[in-house]
Scaffold this active site. Structure first.
Site, PDB file in Angstrom:
ATOM      1  N   LYS A  13       0.831  -1.216   0.000  1.00 31.55           N
ATOM      2  CA  LYS A  13       0.000   0.000   0.000  1.00 31.55           C
ATOM      3  C   LYS A  13       0.862   1.261   0.000  1.00 31.55           C
ATOM      4  O   LYS A  13       0.619   2.182  -0.767  1.00 31.55           O
ATOM      5  CB  LYS A  13      -0.933   0.045   1.238  1.00 31.55           C
ATOM      6  CG  LYS A  13      -1.925  -1.094   1.328  1.00 31.55           C
ATOM      7  CD  LYS A  13      -2.886  -0.903   2.489  1.00 31.55           C
ATOM      8  CE  LYS A  13      -2.217  -0.958   3.874  1.00 31.55           C
ATOM      9  NZ  LYS A  13      -1.592  -2.237   4.218  1.00 31.55           N
ATOM     10  N   ARG A  86      -9.760   1.144   8.849  1.00 33.68           N
ATOM     11  CA  ARG A  86      -9.340  -0.210   9.167  1.00 33.68           C
ATOM     12  C   ARG A  86     -10.424  -0.983   9.904  1.00 33.68           C
ATOM     13  O   ARG A  86     -10.212  -2.153  10.223  1.00 33.68           O
ATOM     14  CB  ARG A  86      -8.091  -0.156  10.050  1.00 33.68           C
ATOM     15  CG  ARG A  86      -6.779  -0.426   9.308  1.00 33.68           C
ATOM     16  CD  ARG A  86      -5.696  -0.310  10.330  1.00 33.68           C
ATOM     17  NE  ARG A  86      -4.464  -0.968   9.994  1.00 33.68           N
ATOM     18  CZ  ARG A  86      -3.416  -0.370   9.432  1.00 33.68           C
ATOM     19  NH1 ARG A  86      -3.502   0.875   9.053  1.00 33.68           N
ATOM     20  NH2 ARG A  86      -2.296  -1.029   9.250  1.00 33.68           N
ATOM     21  N   ARG A 125      12.319  -5.796   5.859  1.00 28.74           N
ATOM     22  CA  ARG A 125      12.268  -4.604   5.012  1.00 28.74           C
ATOM     23  C   ARG A 125      12.849  -3.394   5.755  1.00 28.74           C
ATOM     24  O   ARG A 125      12.826  -3.341   6.974  1.00 28.74           O
ATOM     25  CB  ARG A 125      10.856  -4.332   4.483  1.00 28.74           C
ATOM     26  CG  ARG A 125       9.835  -3.969   5.505  1.00 28.74           C
ATOM     27  CD  ARG A 125       8.446  -3.817   4.868  1.00 28.74           C
ATOM     28  NE  ARG A 125       7.483  -3.444   5.880  1.00 28.74           N
ATOM     29  CZ  ARG A 125       6.205  -3.186   5.638  1.00 28.74           C
ATOM     30  NH1 ARG A 125       5.727  -3.270   4.415  1.00 28.74           N
ATOM     31  NH2 ARG A 125       5.404  -2.846   6.614  1.00 28.74           N
ATOM     32  N   ARG A 159      11.020  -0.577  10.797  1.00 29.18           N
ATOM     33  CA  ARG A 159       9.870  -0.402  11.680  1.00 29.18           C
ATOM     34  C   ARG A 159       9.933  -1.404  12.814  1.00 29.18           C
ATOM     35  O   ARG A 159      10.248  -2.572  12.598  1.00 29.18           O
ATOM     36  CB  ARG A 159       8.571  -0.618  10.890  1.00 29.18           C
ATOM     37  CG  ARG A 159       8.206   0.557  10.028  1.00 29.18           C
ATOM     38  CD  ARG A 159       7.031   0.277   9.135  1.00 29.18           C
ATOM     39  NE  ARG A 159       5.871  -0.302   9.815  1.00 29.18           N
ATOM     40  CZ  ARG A 159       4.659  -0.334   9.284  1.00 29.18           C
ATOM     41  NH1 ARG A 159       4.444   0.171   8.081  1.00 29.18           N
ATOM     42  NH2 ARG A 159       3.660  -0.887   9.942  1.00 29.18           N
ATOM     43  N   ARG A 170      -0.951  -8.333  13.310  1.00 29.36           N
ATOM     44  CA  ARG A 170      -1.429  -7.368  12.308  1.00 29.36           C
ATOM     45  C   ARG A 170      -2.290  -8.072  11.254  1.00 29.36           C
ATOM     46  O   ARG A 170      -3.313  -7.545  10.821  1.00 29.36           O
ATOM     47  CB  ARG A 170      -0.233  -6.661  11.655  1.00 29.36           C
ATOM     48  CG  ARG A 170       0.432  -5.662  12.608  1.00 29.36           C
ATOM     49  CD  ARG A 170       1.854  -5.307  12.192  1.00 29.36           C
ATOM     50  NE  ARG A 170       1.938  -4.601  10.934  1.00 29.36           N
ATOM     51  CZ  ARG A 170       3.070  -4.411  10.259  1.00 29.36           C
ATOM     52  NH1 ARG A 170       4.228  -4.906  10.732  1.00 29.36           N
ATOM     53  NH2 ARG A 170       3.067  -3.752   9.138  1.00 29.36           N
TER      54      ARG A 170
END
Ligand code: AMP
Length: 214
Positions: A13, A86, A125, A159, A170
């Site tokens: 996203k 969400r 990442r 992160r 999540r």
């Protein structure tokens, strides 16, 4: 043009929102980025936001509604919502906020991905601290180790919620709280799906094809 990007963590996203922002002069409204900025600055929300985000759970709806209402109030161009809404409560709150401003959502783009691939995509990442370019320990390392391909920056960020454990929570939150809002938009005929398992450029092409028809 006002858009929503939906999809589980690791769907891409943020990457696609950045590309749309540049290509169409839209403003990316990423609630995750807003919360991370609040955490970094130590503002009122910082402690609660850090705890909730690191666990992978969702922040309370009323706080998120306030944050997004303020942001939408402050912009005069089209926008891309990345990470909001969400929950069903947030989707309804968004309609309320937009209605009061005489705005609406033109398309909700669902980036569909194979869940089995998500943990590997998310864990490992990192981004350039200077320009935000995205990298990954296994799939996409900088050409020159330690230097950003795009801007030459040498500082990178990870992160704190990109851990296997937080990703499980999540994903669970996505399935249980976010996926149920898809029918809300499908009924209105504005939900469009793209295949997020394709490479980044092909996902962008699919989104552009959707936008060409709205
Ligand atoms: P993201 O960067 O979109 O993956 O968001 C990171 C984290 O911020 C999420 O796992 C949640 O803890 C929190 N968050 C971001 N957006 C929302 C939202 N709309 N509602 C509740 N929590 C959110």
């Amino acid at each position: 043009m006002n858009l929503i990007l939906l999809g589980p963590p690791g769907a891409g996203k943020g990457t696609q929102a950045q590309r749309l922002e540049q290509a169409h002069g839209l403003v990316q409204l990423s609630t995750g980025d807003m919360l991370r900025a609040a955490v970094a600055s130590g503002r009122a929300l910082a402690q609660q936001a850090k705890q909730v985000m690191d666990s992978g759970d969702l922040m309370p709806d009323d706080i998120m509604r306030q944050i997004i209402a303020e942001q939408i109030d402050g912009i005069n161009s089209g926008f891309i919502l990345d990470g909001f809404p969400r929950t069903e409560v947030q989707a309804e709150a968004l309609d309320d906020i937009l209605q009061k401003k005489g705005l609406s959502i033109d398309a909700v783009i669902e980036i569909r991905v194979d869940e089995a691939a998500l943990t590997d995509r998310v864990v490992g990442r990192f981004t350039c601290a200077q320009c935000g370019a995205g990298y990954h320990d296994s799939f996409h390392r900088p050409v020159v180790e330690g230097l950003c391909d795009r801007c030459g920056g040498s500082e990178f960020l990870r992160r704190s919620d990109d851990t296997a454990e937080a990703v499980r929570t999540r994903l669970h939150a996505y399935r249980r709280q976010t996926a149920p809002i898809l029918p809300y938009y499908r009924k209105r005929g504005i939900l469009k799906g793209v295949d997020g398992m394709e490479d980044i450029d092909n996902v962008t092409r699919q989104i552009e094809a959707v936008l060409a028809h709205i």
